[in-house]
Motif scaffolding. Structure first.
Motif, PDB file in Angstrom:
ATOM      1  N   ASP A 205      13.159   3.071  -2.939  1.00 50.91           N
ATOM      2  CA  ASP A 205      13.160   2.701  -4.356  1.00 50.91           C
ATOM      3  C   ASP A 205      11.903   3.219  -5.055  1.00 50.91           C
ATOM      4  O   ASP A 205      11.925   3.561  -6.232  1.00 50.91           O
ATOM      5  N   ALA A 206      10.812   3.286  -4.270  1.00 49.49           N
ATOM      6  CA  ALA A 206       9.542   3.730  -4.852  1.00 49.49           C
ATOM      7  C   ALA A 206       9.410   5.247  -4.877  1.00 49.49           C
ATOM      8  O   ALA A 206       8.366   5.781  -5.249  1.00 49.49           O
ATOM      9  N   GLY A 207      10.456   5.941  -4.419  1.00 46.77           N
ATOM     10  CA  GLY A 207      10.434   7.384  -4.589  1.00 46.77           C
ATOM     11  C   GLY A 207      10.263   8.217  -3.338  1.00 46.77           C
ATOM     12  O   GLY A 207      10.173   9.441  -3.399  1.00 46.77           O
ATOM     13  N   MET A 208      10.205   7.558  -2.179  1.00 49.00           N
ATOM     14  CA  MET A 208      10.081   8.343  -0.953  1.00 49.00           C
ATOM     15  C   MET A 208      11.491   8.698  -0.464  1.00 49.00           C
ATOM     16  O   MET A 208      12.386   7.857  -0.509  1.00 49.00           O
ATOM     17  N   PRO A 209      11.702   9.942  -0.020  1.00 47.26           N
ATOM     18  CA  PRO A 209      13.016  10.315   0.485  1.00 47.26           C
ATOM     19  C   PRO A 209      13.231   9.750   1.893  1.00 47.26           C
ATOM     20  O   PRO A 209      12.648  10.253   2.849  1.00 47.26           O
ATOM     21  N   VAL A 210      14.053   8.700   2.002  1.00 42.96           N
ATOM     22  CA  VAL A 210      14.183   7.958   3.254  1.00 42.96           C
ATOM     23  C   VAL A 210      15.623   7.950   3.747  1.00 42.96           C
ATOM     24  O   VAL A 210      16.546   7.758   2.964  1.00 42.96           O
ATOM     25  N   VAL A 211      15.802   8.197   5.052  1.00 47.39           N
ATOM     26  CA  VAL A 211      17.094   7.960   5.713  1.00 47.39           C
ATOM     27  C   VAL A 211      16.837   7.044   6.899  1.00 47.39           C
ATOM     28  O   VAL A 211      16.103   7.406   7.823  1.00 47.39           O
ATOM     29  N   GLY A 212      17.391   5.832   6.853  1.00 46.58           N
ATOM     30  CA  GLY A 212      17.123   4.838   7.894  1.00 46.58           C
ATOM     31  C   GLY A 212      18.079   4.931   9.077  1.00 46.58           C
ATOM     32  O   GLY A 212      19.192   5.433   8.957  1.00 46.58           O
ATOM     33  N   VAL A 213      17.609   4.438  10.211  1.00 46.22           N
ATOM     34  CA  VAL A 213      18.467   4.289  11.389  1.00 46.22           C
ATOM     35  C   VAL A 213      18.353   2.849  11.862  1.00 46.22           C
ATOM     36  O   VAL A 213      17.252   2.390  12.185  1.00 46.22           O
TER      37      VAL A 213
ATOM     38  N   GLU B 139       0.842  -1.208   0.000  1.00 46.46           N
ATOM     39  CA  GLU B 139       0.000   0.000   0.000  1.00 46.46           C
ATOM     40  C   GLU B 139       0.869   1.247   0.000  1.00 46.46           C
ATOM     41  O   GLU B 139       0.586   2.229  -0.691  1.00 46.46           O
ATOM     42  N   ALA B 140       1.913   1.176   0.816  1.00 44.68           N
ATOM     43  CA  ALA B 140       2.790   2.342   0.937  1.00 44.68           C
ATOM     44  C   ALA B 140       3.702   2.483  -0.274  1.00 44.68           C
ATOM     45  O   ALA B 140       3.851   3.560  -0.843  1.00 44.68           O
ATOM     46  N   THR B 141       4.327   1.359  -0.669  1.00 48.60           N
ATOM     47  CA  THR B 141       5.280   1.460  -1.782  1.00 48.60           C
ATOM     48  C   THR B 141       4.582   1.815  -3.091  1.00 48.60           C
ATOM     49  O   THR B 141       5.139   2.511  -3.929  1.00 48.60           O
ATOM     50  N   ASP B 142       3.346   1.332  -3.236  1.00 47.62           N
ATOM     51  CA  ASP B 142       2.623   1.644  -4.471  1.00 47.62           C
ATOM     52  C   ASP B 142       2.341   3.137  -4.612  1.00 47.62           C
ATOM     53  O   ASP B 142       2.166   3.644  -5.725  1.00 47.62           O
ATOM     54  N   ASN B 143       2.255   3.803  -3.483  1.00 47.09           N
ATOM     55  CA  ASN B 143       1.889   5.222  -3.540  1.00 47.09           C
ATOM     56  C   ASN B 143       2.905   6.096  -2.802  1.00 47.09           C
ATOM     57  O   ASN B 143       2.543   7.105  -2.199  1.00 47.09           O
ATOM     58  N   ALA B 144       4.155   5.694  -2.865  1.00 46.84           N
ATOM     59  CA  ALA B 144       5.163   6.356  -2.048  1.00 46.84           C
ATOM     60  C   ALA B 144       5.249   7.857  -2.314  1.00 46.84           C
ATOM     61  O   ALA B 144       5.261   8.664  -1.379  1.00 46.84           O
TER      62      ALA B 144
ATOM     63  N   GLU C 102       3.029   9.900  -3.815  1.00 46.86           N
ATOM     64  CA  GLU C 102       1.792  10.580  -3.424  1.00 46.86           C
ATOM     65  C   GLU C 102       1.705  10.774  -1.918  1.00 46.86           C
ATOM     66  O   GLU C 102       1.298  11.816  -1.427  1.00 46.86           O
ATOM     67  N   LEU C 103       2.056   9.688  -1.210  1.00 43.43           N
ATOM     68  CA  LEU C 103       1.986   9.710   0.250  1.00 43.43           C
ATOM     69  C   LEU C 103       2.878  10.831   0.790  1.00 43.43           C
ATOM     70  O   LEU C 103       2.481  11.603   1.673  1.00 43.43           O
ATOM     71  N   SER C 104       4.094  10.906   0.256  1.00 38.74           N
ATOM     72  CA  SER C 104       5.013  11.949   0.676  1.00 38.74           C
ATOM     73  C   SER C 104       4.420  13.322   0.398  1.00 38.74           C
ATOM     74  O   SER C 104       4.460  14.220   1.248  1.00 38.74           O
ATOM     75  N   ARG C 105       3.850  13.462  -0.773  1.00 35.84           N
ATOM     76  CA  ARG C 105       3.297  14.757  -1.162  1.00 35.84           C
ATOM     77  C   ARG C 105       2.120  15.124  -0.260  1.00 35.84           C
ATOM     78  O   ARG C 105       2.063  16.204   0.305  1.00 35.84           O
ATOM     79  N   GLU C 106       1.219  14.143  -0.097  1.00 38.38           N
ATOM     80  CA  GLU C 106       0.026  14.387   0.710  1.00 38.38           C
ATOM     81  C   GLU C 106       0.381  14.812   2.127  1.00 38.38           C
ATOM     82  O   GLU C 106      -0.227  15.714   2.709  1.00 38.38           O
ATOM     83  N   LEU C 107       1.384  14.133   2.688  1.00 34.24           N
ATOM     84  CA  LEU C 107       1.776  14.433   4.079  1.00 34.24           C
ATOM     85  C   LEU C 107       2.764  15.596   4.152  1.00 34.24           C
ATOM     86  O   LEU C 107       3.138  16.029   5.240  1.00 34.24           O
TER      87      LEU C 107
END
Lengths: 341, 341, 341, 341
Positions: free
Chosen positions: B114-122, B80-85, B87-92
């Motif tokens: 990979d799906a386009g969300m800007p992510v930095v993991g810890v 659900e999240a990766t399919d709309n990564a 959009e989700l970022s934009r919406e939030l």
């Protein structure tokens, strides 16, 4: 082989763990003989030593201090050893000497090595200020003790609406103050590496009080000093026997902050509790690994070296490199710490 | 910038320290806004989040658990999240997401990236089994808890002339068993990385008793297994509700040793105490540094990366690298440990 | 019923446990309402209070400090309250007030009670010096902290062949010094209740060194004083702002011992770490029981009383009795302690 | 005088503190001689003993276990001693015997006393279940260990929304469960003294979850049992060697709660960590006082007695009284505990 071990310099949690590890590895792993010199280099000079078998190191892993005793040696007496390094080795039948100690000890170790004694050093200091190794054992324990104290002080600072000034060890390097300050969530950290402005501390406290956080904790290394002109209260005091005493930076800073801020400020000088007692698990593991690798280096004939932690590995580095300069807290680490006050 | 933070997967001492550090660095250092998603990725999907200001992270540095809650997410919902990564970022209005978690979480983080969300993991795990970083926070606390337990068990083992089998966490990697076994001075250590022979353990115990040391402690990772044919007692037991239970390796090994040796053997299963409660100073510092560097990476635009400890530095490494394989205890570390039994 | 609760005086581990217990027992056991006054009696005078429900006391059992805040009240303002005690109760709808505090607070409580306010006190002091109760909560935590410090100092004293002087809290009563000195195995204990001879301490140290025990630890209460003429170094010192400072008995005694014995002596002033942080299990249980019994006393209408531990029971004793004189360490307890040095 | 000392029964923090105190008081205070029998009554029967001087008890105050060793004695062999009690005393030149132990040991002590041996007992049990004394040493340490575990488990229970079932020691008396449950803030406590209803526990958990507190901790004594018909899962399990194992009440209760509630429930069996390791300050003080008073009783000729804590005093009580019945948790203490869940 016959391996001698000794501990020199200040107390440090983990010394016994190194001794135990050297004995286990040498006896069980290689069939060596191990002798322990008493009271550091003094025992070496005075031929005071005892044989160390498995029983003699039983139960010491978790114990603070050193079963071999320690001492600081005057430079004059050290040359007794360096002048006769080879003879001494021969007389004692020593195939290797493993001195465990801080900067002074490692410098002495290097001189003995240069003079012909087969030496493998093990670095030790609660201050974490030895170059060429990521960490030294004893440091984690000291930081743990200081952090627990800061944890406790916060609740009492808060109920009394006070500023607490916690002085921790670190004469030339501020590692203990840096890490215990970060771990305890201190609101100001003062290190020997960077002069501090009392005004900055005052501003921080006032901003906290303005935000409704009616307490603050400042963690200060014993070797920290204020920028010239930053602090009114600079002078030491003289005790009745003529020595300057008790007016370390922690005490002076608390007086100064109380005076300037018009709020109660209290100093807590942690002192020697930071260097005694049972080592943390981290320090026991590091100390044990150092002991193990020191014996391996002896068997590979890598003399004039000391053990060092690099990442997750224990490597051997030349003693000559290790003692050239103190490892100090870099600017980048201070920046990190400051931003989470 | 607007930065989202979430914690996912199992409890781990230090999670709150990361959250606090992210908030402090982002707000004070950069003037960012930080929002915290509740219950891990579930909160992201369900748009459940709250704004995190300085007050909301006050006093959490030393507290176990996570103020944001955590959960494990089914793979189905993750898509659900990766399919709309994007959009989700934009919406939030998310400029970056900082997920804090173990292998599963970091894999999910990588998929989101990979799906386009800007992510930095810890990275976070008490098991210390994530590649590309020397250590993870939570591990030091777990080892500390286990070591203290072994310290206590030794005196009781000794007075009762017993064999104690201490089972610690570690399903696939034996780091906790390795380091707590070394720090506690266990006389045998069993890891998932190397099948153990019950005969070897029996021999060790008998040799100790022969030497007059009338007790022994064996530290065993929950994921350790005996060599085929080495242990009689292999089967699990079935509880009345049909689940196999309670007969983990610690329990079974104690029964087996008692039976074979004719000496009292007792299991102690440390369980969940290893993953709760206040973090050690070491873990608080590491967690705080990870949080700080995650925010800096966000501001440098280094997405698809995670924080990692290399020596004394915090570096950024690609998420893709970090989750390819588990970091297991290498042979060399097992050899070290064995020689100081 | 409507019950008010407040905490006054110095910080003490266990205050939150009492508050939590009062709220639980009153709400769940009796269907009462509980309000908490902020910052001690000051909140009562200034009508600053908040309703306490179960959520407001969730998670505070193990936390040091007090969620209600505390303050010391000037005697002048106290009479504001006593002059209008009945009106104040009526106005606030108070059926009972439960003040938690030390000697000063309990004296104030007694005055309010005499003036017509329905009061049930709960005694609190880390010093353990309140008459009519076997123990007060906070004391066990303080002794625990001091004992752990002495444990650590012993190993460092031993490796450095030093005399350590540990100053603990206790201005008028020496309970903390007595029990932490016994528990830590100090070799000398100095209490406010009995003047000490520096000569005796010197003799003890010299005998130990003669027996080959080359270190000693002296535990001294901050309120201990040497017999007249026994100590050379009597005077306080004046800091730059004109206040006498830093030359407490611990610091002075260390200087004196070093001078007289010709051996290194070091002071450690434990200070505020003794009164902050998480309470021991003992203190949590005692504080919880005190809170429970205070509510029961309210419901039985036993006003003008305070909770007290007698053996294993919690009894109610008149406030008038409790505050007449300080509970000091009796000779018999000093004799016990001395014989195990 | 010549005083014998021995330790018998299970391990208990504080045994070494008693031994040390007996030796110090007897040697320094009275000029006595002290001998220590090895492995409890077995050493007495087999004339295995050693002289205890000050050096032999140096450094043991803070150490768990017993330097004398311990054992449980079969009743048959005990009569060897009672049949020849006077001769044995004469042969060994014993003016007094100080056995340190629990109910079994004190019963044996009483039989030896009745048979003519001059005996002064010292009670010891982590379970706190000996009548005639307010508390026994070892109990405070056990409660402290269990409380720290509960503290840690709470954060992990909370992040995982779990029910934690913590099983603590206490076969016949529930003191450890009572006090660690209160101190840790458990939400349910199950004691041997009162059958529990699983339904009650389920209701409590459900009410908590309904209030938004999505976790619960139940503290259960190993000797607690459910009311008949209250619990489905009653049966023990049989290990491959034919012994019933591993399905103690903690394990079974966790299965039952998980099944009934449909929520994750996890057991943690604390086991032997509760009885080993360094004693708390409280236990060290109590143990030291017991030792001191035992020697005094010997010198006053008060035989057939044991030391007991009453309020703040150490008194002597007849052995006959002490061992007639177990001290169990009274209803009133259970009521107190329940009301603060």
């Amino acid at each position: 082989m016959r391996i001698g071990v000794l501990t020199a310099g200040g107390d440090c949690p983990g010394l016994n763990a190194v001794i135990r590890s050297v004995v286990h590895r040498a006896l069980v792993g290689h069939g060596d003989e191990v002798i322990g010199f008493e009271d550091g280099f003094r025992g070496l000079l005075e031929r005071r030593y005892r044989k160390l078998d498995l029983d003699s190191v039983s139960g010491i892993l978790a114990r603070g201090g050193t079963i071999l005793g320690s001492s600081r040696l005057e430079r004059a007496r050290l040359s007794e050893a360096t002048d006769n390094a080879e003879e001494l080795s021969r007389e004692l039948g020593l195939d290797a000497l493993v001195p465990i100690g801080g900067e002074g000890t490692l410098t002495a170790a290097r001189m003995l090595s240069d003079a012909g004694m087969p030496v493998v050093g093990v670095p030790k200091t609660i201050d974490n200020d030895i170059s060429s190794t990521d960490r030294t054992f004893g440091f984690d324990t000291a930081v743990g003790v200081a952090t627990e104290a800061i944890d406790r002080l916060k609740t009492t600072a808060e109920s009394h609406q006070r500023v607490m000034v916690v002085e921790v060890m670190g004469r030339h390097a501020g590692w203990i103050a840096l890490e215990s300050g970060m771990a305890g969530g201190a609101h100001g950290i003062c290190l020997p590496e960077r002069e501090f402005q009392v005004d900055d501390l005052c501003r921080m406290v006032e901003e906290r009080f303005a935000r409704g956080k009616k307490f603050a904790v400042v963690c200060v290394a014993e070797g920290a000093h204020p920028a010239p002109g930053s602090m009114d209260y600079q002078k030491g005091e003289i005790d009745p026997y003529g020595h300057e005493r008790f007016a370390g930076i922690g005490n002076r800073l608390a007086v100064e902050l109380e005076h300037r801020l018009g709020k109660e400020a209290r100093p807590v000088i942690l002192g020697h509790v930071q260097r005694g007692g049972t080592p943390t698990a981290y320090d026991r593991v590091l100390a044990t690994r150092f002991g193990w690798h020191a014996v391996e280096a002896v068997h590979r004939g890598e003399f004039g070296m000391m053990t060092a932690l690099h990442g997750t590995d224990i490597d051997m580095v030349p003693l000559a490199e290790a003692v050239t300069e103190l490892k100090r807290v870099p600017e980048s680490r201070m920046d990190e710490a400051e931003s989470v006050f």
